[in-house]
Design a protein around this motif. Structure first.
Motif, mmCIF file in Angstrom:
data_model
loop_
_atom_site.group_PDB
_atom_site.id
_atom_site.type_symbol
_atom_site.label_atom_id
_atom_site.label_comp_id
_atom_site.label_asym_id
_atom_site.label_seq_id
_atom_site.Cartn_x
_atom_site.Cartn_y
_atom_site.Cartn_z
ATOM 1 N N GLY A 62 48.321 57.179 21.929
ATOM 2 C CA GLY A 62 47.266 56.281 22.389
ATOM 3 C C GLY A 62 47.807 54.876 22.542
ATOM 4 N N TYR A 63 47.078 54.049 23.287
ATOM 5 C CA TYR A 63 47.533 52.698 23.603
ATOM 6 C C TYR A 63 46.417 51.693 23.335
ATOM 7 C CZ TYR A 63 51.374 54.975 26.048
ATOM 8 O OH TYR A 63 52.476 55.741 26.346
ATOM 9 N N ALA A 64 46.784 50.565 22.767
ATOM 10 C CA ALA A 64 45.901 49.411 22.650
ATOM 11 C C ALA A 64 46.608 48.242 23.312
ATOM 12 C CB ALA A 64 45.582 49.113 21.196
ATOM 13 N N PHE A 65 45.944 47.623 24.272
ATOM 14 C CA PHE A 65 46.583 46.612 25.121
ATOM 15 C C PHE A 65 45.633 45.456 25.337
ATOM 16 C CE2 PHE A 65 46.742 44.930 29.484
ATOM 17 C CZ PHE A 65 48.017 44.402 29.517
ATOM 18 N N THR A 66 46.166 44.246 25.318
ATOM 19 C CA THR A 66 45.436 43.054 25.743
ATOM 20 C C THR A 66 46.331 42.278 26.698
ATOM 21 O OG1 THR A 66 44.277 42.917 23.621
ATOM 22 C CG2 THR A 66 44.231 40.972 25.025
ATOM 23 N N PRO A 78 50.750 64.587 30.781
ATOM 24 C CA PRO A 78 50.298 65.985 30.751
ATOM 25 C C PRO A 78 48.828 66.154 30.370
ATOM 26 C CG PRO A 78 51.661 65.491 28.845
ATOM 27 C CD PRO A 78 51.770 64.315 29.763
ATOM 28 N N TYR A 79 48.236 65.174 29.672
ATOM 29 C CA TYR A 79 46.820 65.234 29.320
ATOM 30 C C TYR A 79 46.346 63.811 29.022
ATOM 31 C CZ TYR A 79 49.029 65.278 24.690
ATOM 32 O OH TYR A 79 49.810 64.995 23.599
ATOM 33 N N ALA A 80 45.037 63.652 28.955
ATOM 34 C CA ALA A 80 44.451 62.324 28.766
ATOM 35 C C ALA A 80 44.748 61.789 27.375
ATOM 36 C CB ALA A 80 42.950 62.373 28.999
ATOM 37 N N ARG A 81 45.095 60.526 27.311
ATOM 38 C CA ARG A 81 45.286 59.823 26.058
ATOM 39 C C ARG A 81 44.506 58.521 26.128
ATOM 40 N NH1 ARG A 81 51.560 59.245 26.223
ATOM 41 N NH2 ARG A 81 51.119 59.447 28.439
ATOM 42 N N PRO A 82 43.999 58.044 25.002
ATOM 43 C CA PRO A 82 43.165 56.838 25.044
ATOM 44 C C PRO A 82 43.969 55.590 25.416
ATOM 45 C CG PRO A 82 43.602 57.477 22.778
ATOM 46 C CD PRO A 82 44.112 58.592 23.638
ATOM 47 N N VAL A 83 43.367 54.768 26.251
ATOM 48 C CA VAL A 83 43.884 53.437 26.564
ATOM 49 C C VAL A 83 42.753 52.458 26.262
ATOM 50 C CG1 VAL A 83 44.808 51.879 28.312
ATOM 51 C CG2 VAL A 83 45.433 54.322 28.343
ATOM 52 N N ILE A 84 42.898 51.697 25.197
ATOM 53 C CA ILE A 84 41.884 50.736 24.760
ATOM 54 C C ILE A 84 42.388 49.360 25.176
ATOM 55 C CG2 ILE A 84 40.647 49.810 22.770
ATOM 56 C CD1 ILE A 84 41.384 52.541 21.375
ATOM 57 N N ALA A 85 41.728 48.759 26.155
ATOM 58 C CA ALA A 85 42.295 47.561 26.775
ATOM 59 C C ALA A 85 41.248 46.478 26.978
ATOM 60 C CB ALA A 85 42.933 47.921 28.119
ATOM 61 N N GLU A 86 41.682 45.251 26.787
ATOM 62 C CA GLU A 86 40.907 44.055 27.174
ATOM 63 C C GLU A 86 41.757 43.307 28.177
ATOM 64 O OE1 GLU A 86 40.028 40.499 27.953
ATOM 65 O OE2 GLU A 86 41.082 40.241 26.041
ATOM 66 N N MET A 87 41.178 42.997 29.344
ATOM 67 C CA MET A 87 42.018 42.606 30.474
ATOM 68 C C MET A 87 41.544 41.357 31.218
ATOM 69 S SD MET A 87 42.762 46.406 31.974
ATOM 70 C CE MET A 87 41.015 46.703 32.217
ATOM 71 N N GLY A 88 41.068 40.391 30.513
ATOM 72 C CA GLY A 88 40.825 39.110 31.162
ATOM 73 C C GLY A 88 39.398 38.920 31.621
ATOM 74 N N GLY A 89 39.160 37.775 32.255
ATOM 75 C CA GLY A 89 37.802 37.469 32.698
ATOM 76 C C GLY A 89 37.752 36.330 33.691
ATOM 77 N N LYS A 90 36.644 36.262 34.379
ATOM 78 C CA LYS A 90 36.283 35.129 35.237
ATOM 79 C C LYS A 90 34.882 34.747 34.810
ATOM 80 C CE LYS A 90 37.012 32.161 38.512
ATOM 81 N NZ LYS A 90 38.062 31.131 38.319
ATOM 82 N N ASN A 91 34.814 33.823 33.847
ATOM 83 C CA ASN A 91 33.613 33.652 33.037
ATOM 84 C C ASN A 91 32.767 32.468 33.507
ATOM 85 O OD1 ASN A 91 34.718 35.691 31.061
ATOM 86 N ND2 ASN A 91 36.293 34.115 30.950
ATOM 87 N N PRO A 92 31.601 32.730 34.080
ATOM 88 C CA PRO A 92 30.762 31.654 34.611
ATOM 89 C C PRO A 92 29.846 31.043 33.555
ATOM 90 C CG PRO A 92 29.768 33.761 35.133
ATOM 91 C CD PRO A 92 31.048 34.059 34.388
ATOM 92 N N THR A 93 29.472 29.804 33.802
ATOM 93 C CA THR A 93 28.458 29.122 33.002
ATOM 94 C C THR A 93 27.390 28.584 33.938
ATOM 95 O OG1 THR A 93 30.068 28.488 31.314
ATOM 96 C CG2 THR A 93 28.018 27.240 31.378
ATOM 97 N N TYR A 94 26.131 28.672 33.517
ATOM 98 C CA TYR A 94 25.004 28.211 34.330
ATOM 99 C C TYR A 94 24.309 27.064 33.598
ATOM 100 C CZ TYR A 94 26.094 32.780 36.178
ATOM 101 O OH TYR A 94 26.778 33.870 36.688
ATOM 102 N N VAL A 95 24.199 25.922 34.267
ATOM 103 C CA VAL A 95 23.543 24.743 33.707
ATOM 104 C C VAL A 95 22.279 24.512 34.520
ATOM 105 C CG1 VAL A 95 23.758 22.300 33.157
ATOM 106 C CG2 VAL A 95 25.771 23.778 33.039
ATOM 107 N N THR A 96 21.136 24.793 33.917
ATOM 108 C CA THR A 96 19.876 24.709 34.651
ATOM 109 C C THR A 96 19.307 23.291 34.603
ATOM 110 O OG1 THR A 96 18.383 25.190 32.808
ATOM 111 C CG2 THR A 96 19.435 27.082 33.893
ATOM 112 N N ALA A 97 18.238 23.091 35.347
ATOM 113 C CA ALA A 97 17.610 21.766 35.386
ATOM 114 C C ALA A 97 17.024 21.381 34.040
ATOM 115 C CB ALA A 97 16.525 21.738 36.464
ATOM 116 N N SER A 98 16.704 22.357 33.196
ATOM 117 C CA SER A 98 16.111 22.056 31.894
ATOM 118 C C SER A 98 17.147 21.871 30.796
ATOM 119 C CB SER A 98 15.144 23.185 31.500
ATOM 120 O OG SER A 98 15.861 24.384 31.211
ATOM 121 N N ALA A 99 18.411 21.987 31.121
ATOM 122 C CA ALA A 99 19.469 21.980 30.109
ATOM 123 C C ALA A 99 19.629 20.619 29.444
ATOM 124 C CB ALA A 99 20.789 22.388 30.746
#
Length: 525
Positions: free
Chosen positions: A258-262, A279-300
């Motif tokens: 199995g694999y753990a990857f970041t 030859p057969y499925a093995r687990p791949v546990i991965a975290e692979m980045g982001g494009k993370n938005p923020t929203y600032v509303t008129a009431s903020a």
């Protein structure tokens, strides 16, 4: 004052007085550099250092003349030996049972806590992390282990009884280890993310072949030393140094269970496809980045929004998978928010992170500098660069890739800087009039890791929580618009291209992914 009486640093405590902590770091840094920098390091297999490949020098991004140490790059033979050591150790490690494994890992948490200053100083020097972020990461690593151990104890080692078809049978559901996990860690959180993956695999009864990032090899070596000090049995964690070639050898090895990857989406998908060709499925546990938005509303609350965006966009030079590199601000507050954000960005202290006043250190390497330069050129050509956009090379800053935190505006919504992960200290600000449409545009990326919102109207908050496509959502958080997840408080689950399993680190379902389900039915005459 010693390390045991220091105020505790997390990613969320702001406006706290850490002067005593800074004073202690001022005292400890010279000794750490004398003890730890410039040393030769080897692979760690079966609890022993292993000689082999030629050593390669690694230098600090703070100062290109400051050598962190010399490290080898594992070849195929070393990878084979590491896996063989893990295979031999795994059965006995599993046979100890959950209770014994938890006891060992709790000792590891204690060792990490005792050595947290050394780990913090290592990450400061070899990746350019600020003092408080480095100490926060060291504390997070300790809390990760303790949280996962608590979870295992509460679930009786992830065992539960099942219904019976007959009175004379017993049935239960258990989780059993896969065998040997390869753990491939990133440079940006070299302690916390390594601990996250390694300890989850160990807790589930697996043995580990651990490859730290070549940009954070010293932290990896210190973690291996902590495992030894905690009494982890030889062979349960085997450390191999190296870069992409070593990672490819692990990915292609059919003896890995199995694999753990970041890391990046591209590398993570390559890993998944390589493993899927086996030859057969093995687990791949991965975290692979982001494009993370923020929203600032008129009431903020604009001041809170500026502080939160600033910390998430520019902490660790934007080199976080959860970094906030895009903000949607309502037209009614757009100009005011943009003006205050630029002023705050201009006030950020950039420099050597060993200095207590520094918030932002250098970019990790020349490739990151080239990406920053290109991004600023693209922003200038298609929009406006309102703050930053330049390199700093006066005095000692000339020996590293130091840049100003950058705010841009006026880019088309579909511009690449608004769609791709940047991993840079650059944030793009866009106006909006309709929150639904803004969130839909923020969702129109390959990633789904984190998102933030600043609003005082409950209807706006509900819209954000119900519509945003990301695993970690934050509302009105001054300590970070999209960053700052903590074990047991926030889970860190990547949606879409940010993850693979629909379960995230720091949460109650993470460790179970490192094991496979088995039912036991015992008929009694």
């Amino acid at each position: 004052m010693n390390a045991h009486t220091l105020p505790r640093v997390t990613y969320s405590n702001i406006h706290a007085d850490f002067s005593s902590l800074h004073d202690l770091l001022d005292q400890r840094l010279p000794d750490f550099e004398t003890r730890m920098l410039g040393r030769d390091h080897r692979h760690r297999l079966n609890g022993e250092f292993v000689a082999g490949e030629a050593l390669q020098e690694a230098y600090s991004p703070i100062d290109h003349w400051l050598m962190v140490g010399r490290f080898p790059c594992a070849d195929a033979d070393t990878v084979d030996r590491a896996i063989a050591c893990a295979k031999r150790a795994q059965l006995a490690w599993d046979a100890q049972g959950w209770t014994a494994r938890i006891a060992v890992l709790r000792r590891l948490a204690m060792v990490l806590s005792e050595r947290k200053l050394d780990f913090a100083m290592a990450t400061m020097i070899e990746i350019g992390k600020s003092r408080l972020e480095a100490l926060g990461e060291a504390e997070e690593a300790v809390d990760l282990i303790r949280y996962y151990c608590d979870q295992a104890e509460r679930s009786d080692g992830y065992r539960q009884p099942l219904a019976r078809a007959f009175d004379n049978e017993s049935t239960q559901d258990v989780l059993r280890p896969y065998g040997v996990f390869a753990v491939i860690a990133p440079f940006n959180f070299p302690l916390a993310l390594s601990v996250n993956m390694v300890c989850a695999a160990l807790l589930a009864g697996n043995a580990v072949v651990y490859k730290p990032s070549p940009r954070a090899a010293l932290t990896g070596a210190l973690l291996l030393g902590a495992c030894d000090a905690a009494g982890l049995p030889p062979g349960c964690v085997n450390g191999v140094h190296g870069g992409a070639k070593t990672g490819a050898l692990l990915a292609q090895h059919t003896a890995i269970d199995g694999y753990a990857f970041t890391g990046s989406l591209d590398v993570g998908m390559d890993l998944l496809q390589t493993v899927a060709a086996g030859p057969y499925a093995r687990p791949v546990i991965a975290e692979m980045g982001g494009k993370n938005p923020t929203y600032v509303t008129a009431s903020a609350d604009i001041d809170v929004a500026v502080q939160g965006v600033l910390r998430s966009a520019f902490g660790l030079q934007g080199q976080k998978c959860s970094a906030g590199s895009k903000v949607y601000a309502h037209s009614a507050v757009y100009d005011r928010f943009l003006e205050r954000l630029c002023a705050a960005a201009d006030d950020i202290v950039v420099g050597d992170p060993r200095d207590r006043a520094v918030f932002m250190g250098p970019l990790i390497d020349e490739a990151a500098w080239r990406r920053y330069r290109t991004a600023c050129e693209d922003a200038d050509a298609c929009g406006r660069v309102l703050a930053g956009g330049r390199r700093l090379n006066a005095g000692e800053l000339a020996y590293g890739h130091y840049v100003r935190p950058t705010v841009v505006a006026g880019l088309p919504a579909d511009h690449r800087l608004n769609r791709q992960e940047l991993f840079l200290p650059l944030v793009s600000v866009l106006p909006f009039d309709d929150l639904h449409a803004a969130i839909d545009d923020g969702n129109a990326v390959d990633y789904g890791l984190a998102a933030g919102c600043y609003a005082r109207e409950q209807a706006e908050i509900d819209t954000f929580l119900n519509r945003a496509q990301a695993g970690a959502l934050y509302v009105n958080r001054a300590s970070g618009a999209t960053t700052g997840a903590w074990p047991g408080i926030q889970t860190f689950c990547g949606w879409k291209g940010s993850g693979m399993t629909g379960k995230g680190g720091l949460g109650p379902y993470y460790v179970a992914q490192f094991a496979r389900e088995q039912s036991h039915t015992v008929w009694r005459a």
